[in-house]
Design an enzyme around this catalytic site. Structure first.
Site, PDB file in Angstrom:
ATOM      1  N   CYS A 278     -23.372  23.704 -56.186  1.00 19.68           N
ATOM      2  CA  CYS A 278     -23.559  23.829 -57.632  1.00 19.68           C
ATOM      3  C   CYS A 278     -22.590  22.912 -58.388  1.00 19.68           C
ATOM      4  O   CYS A 278     -22.793  21.708 -58.367  1.00 19.68           O
ATOM      5  CB  CYS A 278     -23.467  25.285 -58.061  1.00 19.68           C
ATOM      6  SG  CYS A 278     -24.407  25.575 -59.566  1.00 19.68           S
TER       7      CYS A 278
ATOM      8  N   HIS B 298     -27.425  27.787 -54.705  1.00 21.25           N
ATOM      9  CA  HIS B 298     -26.343  28.508 -54.008  1.00 21.25           C
ATOM     10  C   HIS B 298     -26.862  29.048 -52.679  1.00 21.25           C
ATOM     11  O   HIS B 298     -27.375  30.167 -52.629  1.00 21.25           O
ATOM     12  CB  HIS B 298     -25.878  29.694 -54.852  1.00 21.25           C
ATOM     13  CG  HIS B 298     -25.141  29.330 -56.077  1.00 21.25           C
ATOM     14  ND1 HIS B 298     -23.769  29.381 -56.164  1.00 21.25           N
ATOM     15  CD2 HIS B 298     -25.574  28.913 -57.287  1.00 21.25           C
ATOM     16  CE1 HIS B 298     -23.390  29.009 -57.375  1.00 21.25           C
ATOM     17  NE2 HIS B 298     -24.465  28.721 -58.085  1.00 21.25           N
TER      18      HIS B 298
ATOM     19  N   GLU C 120     -25.213  30.177 -50.270  1.00 21.94           N
ATOM     20  CA  GLU C 120     -24.393  31.281 -49.754  1.00 21.94           C
ATOM     21  C   GLU C 120     -24.992  32.662 -50.021  1.00 21.94           C
ATOM     22  O   GLU C 120     -24.766  33.594 -49.258  1.00 21.94           O
ATOM     23  CB  GLU C 120     -22.965  31.195 -50.323  1.00 21.94           C
ATOM     24  CG  GLU C 120     -22.780  31.525 -51.796  1.00 21.94           C
ATOM     25  CD  GLU C 120     -23.021  30.354 -52.749  1.00 21.94           C
ATOM     26  OE1 GLU C 120     -23.724  29.396 -52.363  1.00 21.94           O
ATOM     27  OE2 GLU C 120     -22.526  30.417 -53.899  1.00 21.94           O
TER      28      GLU C 120
HETATM   29  N1  GLN Z   1     -21.118  24.946 -64.567  1.00 18.10           N
HETATM   30  C1  GLN Z   1     -22.208  24.325 -63.901  1.00 18.10           C
HETATM   31  C2  GLN Z   1     -23.544  24.589 -64.590  1.00 18.10           C
HETATM   32  O1  GLN Z   1     -23.660  25.493 -65.371  1.00 18.10           O
HETATM   33  C3  GLN Z   1     -22.267  24.782 -62.452  1.00 18.10           C
HETATM   34  C4  GLN Z   1     -22.522  26.241 -62.308  1.00 18.10           C
HETATM   35  C5  GLN Z   1     -22.165  26.777 -60.954  1.00 18.10           C
HETATM   36  O2  GLN Z   1     -21.397  26.169 -60.209  1.00 18.10           O
HETATM   37  N2  GLN Z   1     -22.663  27.962 -60.637  1.00 18.10           N
HETATM   38  O3  GLN Z   1     -24.490  23.880 -64.345  1.00 18.10           O
END
Ligand code: GLN
Length: 540
Positions: A384, A510, A512
């Site tokens: 992310c 994600h 995970e």
């Molecule tokens: N802050 C970034 C976004 O909103 C990544 C979010 C995250 O790592 N969950 O796109």
């Protein structure tokens, strides 16, 4: 009303952090191992609608379900233990209960009536518990009540439990988790706090059926008898739960203590034989007998509270077991990484993971870590924000776009390689408005990611507002970072790789959240494998 579903409530006494989530998940595993279908639900007494707006320092990781619920991290344990997906219905907060009751009041559903905690709030709680039971999918619904008995905010939940025990009689059961502290000076385990917390439950009209006693030492028979006598339970229903070396040991400890047998007996169900934990035991064997070990640097800014990265840590546990490798995690605070110390901090690592996150704190350290991984060909995994930083680093240092950035941090950048998603621009509310939950992703056939999944069509969970800016795709790909995964409808870049490196993979989603004991996540497995081979000096 479902006549056959059994409702098991898990409450906690004496102190928080006794591990109600793990006990609930362990019991569920044992029941599942006997062929029953089980789900677990967490009721959280705080007033936030969900934990999505909480800082990880407050509450650890925010877990995300397929249907896009931002939930308590205990749901991650439920999925990892049971290998069954949870949903919006599995985590309910006081905020959500009140929101729903107040919306009903505004619609006029209670016209003429005074809306009160009892019956309106308690009815709403009971309804939320029964949504899972009434789905017809589950033999058991295990409902974990967050907080500690005696807290003001958990009173309506305990009252809802009391009412359900009355309505559903023999189809309900209450397990109370308590602490038996050891007083060093006296050289003794003490039962008084447990007696008091059971008394508190009794004052609220709830007699627990089973006590699970957390303790640093074993409880002897006399101690169990004493607790049973004071708390109106049978000595066999006093279950000890001693500290375990791994959370994955707890189902076995609970099996030894016959927690599942006592539960089934009390619910009038057959209780002979044993839960089948063959696969689970194989997993534990692999964890205990690793053939190699590696060290992965986890670069993040919330590392003072490891629970902020719970699912990532567990992803490594699962992937380690499947590679018969012990994965040690070296915690690297992104705020403390600088040009001068980056090589010193990272040079011994076998792999580097840059974690998800929000906001500017620690971002420079993340970018530096990625540059080091890329230039030294250390296996790299970005998740992310970690993926977004990988794109920024590549744009800056390979394409020479020195001010490349994400508009999350620098709105004035002339090279917004990561930009806010179009449908996020108009969002002003912060709660539940990110791109959340499962979306499809198509993978390029010859990518490392497709090889890991052994598939070109995957679905993964998301939680973000910003995305790869496709205006830069061509220039970035020409220099060797390839978008190998995209959303089939929107073209949103989901995965980037640098094919010429040993293993450099970064995902907008994600992975995970979907790793379980039975199904270790393919990308974690492949990353660990790459790190193991790298350490041995073999090319992947
Ligand atoms: N802050 C970034 C976004 O909103 C990544 C979010 C995250 O790592 N969950 O796109």
């Amino acid at each position: 009303m479902s006549t056959s579903t059994k409702y098991i409530f898990v409450t906690g006494g004496v102190t928080s952090s006794l591990g109600k989530g793990i006990i609930s998940a362990s019991l569920a595993k044992l029941l599942q191992g006997r062929g029953y279908s089980v789900t677990i639900q967490k009721l959280d007494p705080y007033i936030n609608i969900d934990p999505g707006t909480l800082n990880p320092y407050e509450h650890g990781e925010c877990y995300v379900t397929n249907d896009g619920a931002e939930t308590d991290l205990d749901l991650g344990h439920y999925e990892r233990f049971l290998n069954v997906a949870t949903s919006q219905a599995n985590n309910v907060t006081t905020g959500r209960i009140y929101q729903s009751v107040i919306e009903k009041e505004r619609r006029g559903e209670f016209l003429g009536k005074t809306v009160q905690v009892i019956p309106h709030i308690t009815d709403e709680i009971k309804e939320r518990i029964q949504i899972l039971g009434n789905s017809g999918e589950y033999d058991f619904v295990i409902t974990e009540i967050g907080g500690t008995v005696g807290d003001i905010e958990s009173l309506p939940y305990i009252e809802a439990v009391r009412q359900m025990m009355w309505e559903f009689r023999r189809n309900t059961l209450v397990i109370h988790l308590t602490l038996i502290p050891y007083l060093k000076a006296a050289g003794e385990l003490k039962t008084k706090p447990t007696q008091h917390s059971v008394k508190q439950l009794l004052e609220l009209g709830v007699q627990p059926d089973i006590l699970v006693c957390r303790s640093e030492y074993h409880l002897d028979r006399a101690m169990r008898k004493k607790i049973a006598l004071f708390c109106n339970v049978e000595p066999t229903a006093v279950i000890e739960s001693v500290d375990a070396s791994s959370i994955y040991e707890v189902p076995l400890l609970m099996q030894e203590e016959e927690l599942d047998k006592v539960v089934l007996e009390k619910l009038n169900l057959p209780h002979d034989g044993e839960a089948n934990l063959t696969e689970w035991k194989k997993y534990l064997d692999r964890i205990k007998n690793p053939k190699s070990q590696i060290t992965i640097g986890l670069v993040g800014k919330y590392i003072e509270l490891k629970d902020s990265y719970k699912s990532i840590i567990e992803g490594f546990n699962h992937a380690g077991a499947s590679n018969e490798c012990q994965v040690n995690i070296e915690w690297i605070h992104s705020e403390k990484l600088h040009e001068e110390n980056v090589a010193f901090r990272l040079k011994e690592l076998d792999g580097i993971l840059v974690a998800p996150g929000f906001g500017s704190r620690g971002i420079d350290g993340k970018i530096l870590a990625i540059q080091y991984a890329r230039e030294n060909d250390i296996p790299f995994f970005g998740i992310c924000l970690g993926m977004q930083c990988a794109v920024i680093e590549f744009a800056r240092n390979v394409l020479g776009l020195k001010d490349a950035h994400t508009t999350e941090i620098d709105q004035a950048t002339t090279n917004p390689v990561i930009d806010i998603m179009a449908d996020q621009k108009a969002q002003t509310n912060k709660g539940g408005t990110m791109r959340l939950g499962a979306y499809a992703c198509d993978l390029t056939a010859d990518s490392k990611t497709a090889a890991a999944y052994n598939s070109q069509h995957i679905s993964e969970r998301h939680r973000h507002r910003y995305e790869f800016n496709n205006a830069y795709l061509k220039a970035i790909e020409e220099k060797g970072m390839i978008a190998v995964g995209k959303n089939p409808e929107s073209g949103l870049v989901e995965v980037v790789e640098i094919p010429e490196l040993t293993w450099f993979v970064a995902t907008q989603f994600h992975p995970e959240y979907k790793s379980t004991v039975e199904r270790p996540h393919p990308l974690f497995v492949a990353f660990v494998k790459a790190a193991v081979r790298k350490k041995k000096g073999t090319l992947v």
